[in-house]
Design a protein around this motif. Structure first.
Motif: not given
Length: 249
Positions: A22-30, A184-199
């Motif tokens: 698979i070659l993928s944009g980081g948005a789909a990693q999670g 960055t893209q919301v998907t990358e924020i939601l799938s990374t421990p230690g950070v949280q989405l503000v909006g």
């Protein structure tokens, strides 16, 4: 992508296993990580995913990297179909991904709902983490936002670009800097421990990107690749996609 896998036996008795590349944009990693173990077990294969800025993934494809499945922005997928690098008729949309703002987990949220609020929050940040401003969808867009807000020069020494959004968010989380901000893209924020989405970014500076999965022209595992694409886009995974930041198609 999961831990132990069953193996097939070759005629010579050596153990081997089918690999789906698979070659993928980081948005789909999670999303890929979330479904990997079950899909691997069900189909007796190994998912090998490379994730990064969409421009870098396109370059890997054109350079000849092994690839069965591509997950990129819809315009880029359409372009690759025209170039004969992806198969027409095999594309499935996964959902729209917005670009958002993050702070460290546990920190109070910063204001980002309006351009003025976002400008002030960025000015208060000690460091600003974001993906590659040359090759990554969100990184290119964020630099344009900084320019529109009149902050590109003012905040230049606080900018912390990384190869992709996932690596930017990981670095931000590891920094332990309570005044750091990420975009960055919301998907990358939601799938990374230690950070949280503000909006999400304010409406006037919004970036909403459709991500699409498609069969690569040089795919070696055509049937399995199409099965993975259909599974990722299936109604059965609608709730998972939504939880990971993909808005319904």
């Amino acid at each position: 992508m999961g831990p132990g896998h069953p193996h097939r036996q070759h005629q010579n008795g050596l153990s081997t296993m089918i690999t789906l590349n698979i070659l993928s944009g980081g948005a789909a990693q999670g999303l890929v990580r979330a479904l990997a173990d079950d899909f691997e077990s069900q189909h007796d294969l190994h998912l090998s995913g490379t994730f990064g800025a969409v421009g870098a993934m396109k370059q890997k494809l054109t350079d000849g990297s092994p690839c069965d499945v591509l997950i990129l922005t819809m315009p880029m997928v359409q372009d690759l179909i025209k170039q004969g690098l992806a198969m027409a008729g095999t594309a499935h949309d996964l959902g729209v991904v917005k670009t958002g703002v993050a702070v460290l987990a546990g920190q109070p949220p910063v204001a980002v709902a309006t351009p003025d609020a976002l400008r002030e929050s960025l000015r208060q940040a000690s460091a600003i983490y974001f993906p590659d401003p040359q090759l990554a969808t969100a990184g290119i867009h964020f630099m344009k936002v900084l320019q529109k807000l009149g902050l590109a020069d003012e905040l230049a020494d606080r900018l912390r670009p990384h190869p992709n959004g996932a690596s930017a968010m990981k670095a931000m989380g590891l920094s332990k800097d309570p005044k750091a901000i990420g975009c960055t893209q919301v998907t990358e924020i939601l799938s990374t421990p230690g950070v949280q989405l503000v909006g999400d970014l304010p409406k006037s500076h919004e970036l909403a990107t459709m991500y699409t999965a498609v069969l690569a022209k040089r795919a070696r595992q055509v049937d399995l690749a199409q099965a993975l694409i259909a599974h990722m886009a299936s109604p059965a995974l609608a709730e998972l996609r939504a939880e990971l930041g993909f808005l319904p198609v």
